[in-house]
Scaffold this motif. Structure first.
Motif, PDB file in Angstrom:
ATOM      1  N   SER A   1       0.823  -1.218   0.000  1.00  0.00           N
ATOM      2  CA  SER A   1       0.000   0.000   0.000  1.00  0.00           C
ATOM      3  C   SER A   1       0.856   1.266   0.000  1.00  0.00           C
ATOM      4  O   SER A   1       1.809   1.361   0.770  1.00  0.00           O
TER       5      SER A   1
ATOM      6  N   ARG B   1      -0.248   3.959   1.131  1.00  0.00           N
ATOM      7  CA  ARG B   1      -0.708   4.725   2.302  1.00  0.00           C
ATOM      8  C   ARG B   1       0.201   4.434   3.492  1.00  0.00           C
ATOM      9  O   ARG B   1       0.573   3.266   3.696  1.00  0.00           O
TER      10      ARG B   1
ATOM     11  N   SER C   1      -2.954   2.516   6.932  1.00  0.00           N
ATOM     12  CA  SER C   1      -3.140   1.507   5.881  1.00  0.00           C
ATOM     13  C   SER C   1      -4.099   0.389   6.310  1.00  0.00           C
ATOM     14  O   SER C   1      -3.879  -0.293   7.314  1.00  0.00           O
ATOM     15  N   ASN C   2      -5.150   0.188   5.519  1.00  0.00           N
ATOM     16  CA  ASN C   2      -6.075  -0.928   5.764  1.00  0.00           C
ATOM     17  C   ASN C   2      -5.346  -2.264   5.631  1.00  0.00           C
ATOM     18  O   ASN C   2      -5.592  -3.198   6.383  1.00  0.00           O
ATOM     19  N   THR C   3      -4.448  -2.327   4.653  1.00  0.00           N
ATOM     20  CA  THR C   3      -3.689  -3.566   4.431  1.00  0.00           C
ATOM     21  C   THR C   3      -2.907  -3.946   5.696  1.00  0.00           C
ATOM     22  O   THR C   3      -2.818  -5.120   6.056  1.00  0.00           O
TER      23      THR C   3
ATOM     24  N   PRO D   1      -3.530  -3.287  -1.844  1.00  0.00           N
ATOM     25  CA  PRO D   1      -4.835  -2.675  -2.071  1.00  0.00           C
ATOM     26  C   PRO D   1      -5.038  -2.485  -3.565  1.00  0.00           C
ATOM     27  O   PRO D   1      -4.113  -2.078  -4.266  1.00  0.00           O
ATOM     28  N   LEU D   2      -6.232  -2.813  -4.048  1.00  0.00           N
ATOM     29  CA  LEU D   2      -6.535  -2.625  -5.472  1.00  0.00           C
ATOM     30  C   LEU D   2      -6.524  -1.136  -5.779  1.00  0.00           C
ATOM     31  O   LEU D   2      -7.162  -0.351  -5.080  1.00  0.00           O
TER      32      LEU D   2
ATOM     33  N   VAL E   1      -7.309   1.266  -8.998  1.00  0.00           N
ATOM     34  CA  VAL E   1      -7.839   1.293 -10.367  1.00  0.00           C
ATOM     35  C   VAL E   1      -7.613  -0.060 -11.053  1.00  0.00           C
ATOM     36  O   VAL E   1      -6.892  -0.171 -12.043  1.00  0.00           O
ATOM     37  N   GLU E   2      -8.242  -1.087 -10.457  1.00  0.00           N
ATOM     38  CA  GLU E   2      -8.330  -2.415 -11.086  1.00  0.00           C
ATOM     39  C   GLU E   2      -7.018  -3.176 -11.167  1.00  0.00           C
ATOM     40  O   GLU E   2      -6.959  -4.232 -11.788  1.00  0.00           O
TER      41      GLU E   2
ATOM     42  N   GLN F   1      -6.884  -6.863  -1.720  1.00  0.00           N
ATOM     43  CA  GLN F   1      -8.086  -6.353  -1.045  1.00  0.00           C
ATOM     44  C   GLN F   1      -8.477  -5.018  -1.658  1.00  0.00           C
ATOM     45  O   GLN F   1      -7.634  -4.311  -2.215  1.00  0.00           O
TER      46      GLN F   1
ATOM     47  N   GLY G   1     -11.873  -1.747  -2.011  1.00  0.00           N
ATOM     48  CA  GLY G   1     -12.954  -1.004  -1.377  1.00  0.00           C
ATOM     49  C   GLY G   1     -14.324  -1.570  -1.701  1.00  0.00           C
ATOM     50  O   GLY G   1     -15.133  -1.826  -0.807  1.00  0.00           O
ATOM     51  N   PHE G   2     -14.601  -1.783  -2.975  1.00  0.00           N
ATOM     52  CA  PHE G   2     -15.907  -2.306  -3.371  1.00  0.00           C
ATOM     53  C   PHE G   2     -16.107  -3.702  -2.808  1.00  0.00           C
ATOM     54  O   PHE G   2     -15.150  -4.460  -2.652  1.00  0.00           O
TER      55      PHE G   2
ATOM     56  N   ASP H   1      -3.931   6.221 -11.526  1.00  0.00           N
ATOM     57  CA  ASP H   1      -4.205   6.244 -10.079  1.00  0.00           C
ATOM     58  C   ASP H   1      -4.599   7.642  -9.606  1.00  0.00           C
ATOM     59  O   ASP H   1      -5.481   7.794  -8.760  1.00  0.00           O
TER      60      ASP H   1
HETATM   61  C1  LIG Z   1      -6.162   5.523  -6.245  1.00  0.00           C
HETATM   62  C2  LIG Z   1      -7.072   4.487  -5.657  1.00  0.00           C
HETATM   63  C3  LIG Z   1      -7.692   3.581  -6.503  1.00  0.00           C
HETATM   64  C4  LIG Z   1      -8.539   2.591  -5.991  1.00  0.00           C
HETATM   65  N1  LIG Z   1      -9.123   1.715  -6.852  1.00  0.00           N
HETATM   66  C5  LIG Z   1      -9.958   0.755  -6.392  1.00  0.00           C
HETATM   67  C6  LIG Z   1     -10.591  -0.158  -7.297  1.00  0.00           C
HETATM   68  O1  LIG Z   1     -10.387  -0.129  -8.522  1.00  0.00           O
HETATM   69  N2  LIG Z   1     -11.457  -1.073  -6.776  1.00  0.00           N
HETATM   70  C7  LIG Z   1     -11.692  -1.165  -5.423  1.00  0.00           C
HETATM   71  O2  LIG Z   1     -12.470  -2.023  -5.016  1.00  0.00           O
HETATM   72  N3  LIG Z   1     -11.068  -0.326  -4.532  1.00  0.00           N
HETATM   73  C8  LIG Z   1     -10.228   0.626  -4.997  1.00  0.00           C
HETATM   74  N4  LIG Z   1      -9.594   1.493  -4.110  1.00  0.00           N
HETATM   75  C9  LIG Z   1      -9.831   1.348  -2.658  1.00  0.00           C
HETATM   76  C10 LIG Z   1      -8.695   0.671  -1.896  1.00  0.00           C
HETATM   77  O3  LIG Z   1      -8.288  -0.531  -2.524  1.00  0.00           O
HETATM   78  C11 LIG Z   1      -9.167   0.311  -0.469  1.00  0.00           C
HETATM   79  O4  LIG Z   1      -9.627   1.457   0.187  1.00  0.00           O
HETATM   80  C12 LIG Z   1      -8.082  -0.379   0.353  1.00  0.00           C
HETATM   81  O5  LIG Z   1      -8.659  -0.920   1.506  1.00  0.00           O
HETATM   82  C13 LIG Z   1      -6.962   0.572   0.770  1.00  0.00           C
HETATM   83  O6  LIG Z   1      -5.975  -0.115   1.508  1.00  0.00           O
HETATM   84  P1  LIG Z   1      -4.709   0.646   2.161  1.00  0.00           P
HETATM   85  O7  LIG Z   1      -5.276   1.552   3.219  1.00  0.00           O
HETATM   86  O8  LIG Z   1      -3.836  -0.390   2.732  1.00  0.00           O
HETATM   87  O9  LIG Z   1      -4.065   1.406   1.059  1.00  0.00           O
HETATM   88  C14 LIG Z   1      -8.778   2.510  -4.585  1.00  0.00           C
HETATM   89  C15 LIG Z   1      -8.154   3.440  -3.742  1.00  0.00           C
HETATM   90  C16 LIG Z   1      -7.315   4.412  -4.254  1.00  0.00           C
HETATM   91  C17 LIG Z   1      -6.666   5.391  -3.318  1.00  0.00           C
END
Ligand SMILES: Cc1cc2nc3c(=O)[nH]c(=O)nc-3n(C[C@H](O)[C@H](O)[C@H](O)COP(=O)(O)O)c2cc1C
Lengths: 216, 168
Positions: free
Chosen positions: A9, A11, A16-18, A65-66, A68-69, A96, A98-99, B94
């Motif tokens: 991540s 973040r 970080s959620n991860t 963390p995903l 943009v796909e 992992q 968000g959706f 991104d």
């Molecule tokens: C730039 C960006 C793009 C993201 N794209 C997606 C996505 O395509 N699909 C999805 O389900 N979540 C997406 N997310 C959400 C993150 O994957 C999610 O909030 C994750 O838990 C973040 O983990 P982290 O805090 O460890 O970075 C995106 C977040 C960011 C900041």
């Protein structure tokens, strides 16, 4: 089994959620006698150490963390600097996002197989799960409710050394939400969720409506 | 307007594009990022919850955010690595997320962010090197869905003519 764990991540660790997911996952792993060393991609000062650990490890896990796909740009920047292995290591992934729906993560998951090959590693599978966006906004029990599911998966991984088991496959949950659930969640998004986001934004010092258009 | 973002150091690609676009009278804006500073997204979520629509990373990406709400298309020219876009190309995607809002809705049977602006910007890729092209095509289609837009396709630098034929 000793595992090099990389939190992919961008973040910082504190938010970080991860990282919160890995906290539970590694608790499960260590309960089954596996050991690990964890690094964070968000901290560029660690990159030299991660590279060295990558070169020396035969069991690697990247938690992602995903973005943009697919995988985040910052993680790609780091991975570009690695020397591929020679098939002498196994790499597995936690993916992992968000959706909530499993289908949202499949395109990213597909890339991880391509990435494993490009890194010269055997693919140990990917643990796929969404619905993690809100982890950073919760603490204590509320947060544990989301993250603690990963503990059992940590046990699975420590025992099998991969994510190929049926239990791991099922962990994703539904590929798409059923029509009644979509109706309910859709309504929730228009009402309660909007209020919740407004409250978080206010707490963060936001002074504009969340649909503000700065570059119209 | 067609927005072209060249993240490679190779300006011969945009020279060739310009020639082809001029002959077809395409209204284009070309951004060369080799002279710009564009950092990766750090996932702070400020663009959704603190300064809606604005990125907290104060660098040259703002030029792209300013142009996107007026662009019918965005083409990213990118080097490739590890079978995919390299980090400079991926960073462009991104950092796009401020054009979505925090609000969510279902489109078909999948959840999406409610777009911030009325304009929908379709996206295309022109790549150098040897990526997994089938994957890149699939990925670009999925990525575009996130902005309620379409994919214009994925073309190598040997296929500039084909890419320009998709420009409006
Ligand atoms: C730039 C960006 C793009 C993201 N794209 C997606 C996505 O395509 N699909 C999805 O389900 N979540 C997406 N997310 C959400 C993150 O994957 C999610 O909030 C994750 O838990 C973040 O983990 P982290 O805090 O460890 O970075 C995106 C977040 C960011 C900041």
């Amino acid at each position: 089994m000793h595992v090099l764990i990389i939190n992919g991540s961008p973040r910082i660790k504190a938010h970080s959620n991860t990282d919160k997911i890995l906290e539970k996952f590694t608790k499960g792993m260590t309960s089954k006698a596996a050991t690990f060393k964890q690094y964070e991609i968000s901290d560029r000062k660690q990159w030299d150490d991660i590279r060295k650990a990558f070169d020396e490890s035969s069991e690697i896990l990247i938690a992602i963390p995903l973005y943009v796909e697919c995988i985040p740009g910052l993680l790609i920047e780091f991975l570009e600097t690695l020397t591929p292995k020679k098939g002498d290591a196994r790499i597995s992934f936690i993916l992992q996002g968000g959706f909530a729906e499993g289908i949202q993560l499949r395109c990213g998951e597909e890339y991880l197989k391509i990435l494993s090959e490009n890194l010269g590693c055997t693919y140990g599978g990917t643990l796929v799960k969404g619905d993690n966006f809100s982890i950073r906004f919760f603490e204590g029990e509320q947060r544990d409710k989301i993250t603690s599911r990963y503990e059992e998966m940590g046990c699975e991984y420590a025992v099998n050394g991969n994510f190929h088991s049926e239990k791991c496959r099922k962990f994703t949950g539904p590929e798409i939400l059923s029509a009644p659930v979509r109706l309910f969640v859709g309504l929730l998004q228009k009402t309660l969720a909007k209020k919740m986001f407004a409250r978080i934004a206010e707490g963060w010092g936001c002074t504009k409506p969340l649909d503000y258009r700065p570059y119209q | 307007m067609v927005l072209i973002v060249n993240t490679t150091f190779d300006r011969s690609i945009t020279d060739e594009l310009k020639k082809q676009m001029d002959s077809r009278n395409i209204d284009a804006k070309i951004i060369e990022t080799d002279s710009l500073r564009i950092s990766p997204c750090i996932g702070c979520n400020f663009c959704w919850l603190k300064t809606p629509g604005e990125c907290s990373v104060k660098d040259d990406y703002e030029i792209i955010l300013k142009n996107l709400p007026h662009a019918d298309q965005m083409w990213v020219i990118s080097d490739t690595a590890l079978g995919f876009l390299d980090h400079k190309g991926k960073n462009i995607y991104d950092r796009i997320i401020p054009i979505g809002t925090m609000y969510l809705k279902f489109v078909g049977n999948q959840m999406r962010h409610v777009p911030r602006y009325d304009k929908r910007t379709d996206v295309g890729i022109i790549y150098t090197g040897n990526p997994d092209v089938e994957y890149l095509k699939k990925w670009n289609t999925r990525a575009a869905l996130n902005f309620e837009a379409g994919s214009l396709g994925v073309f190598s630098t040997d296929e500039i003519k084909e890419a320009v034929s998709c420009m409006c």
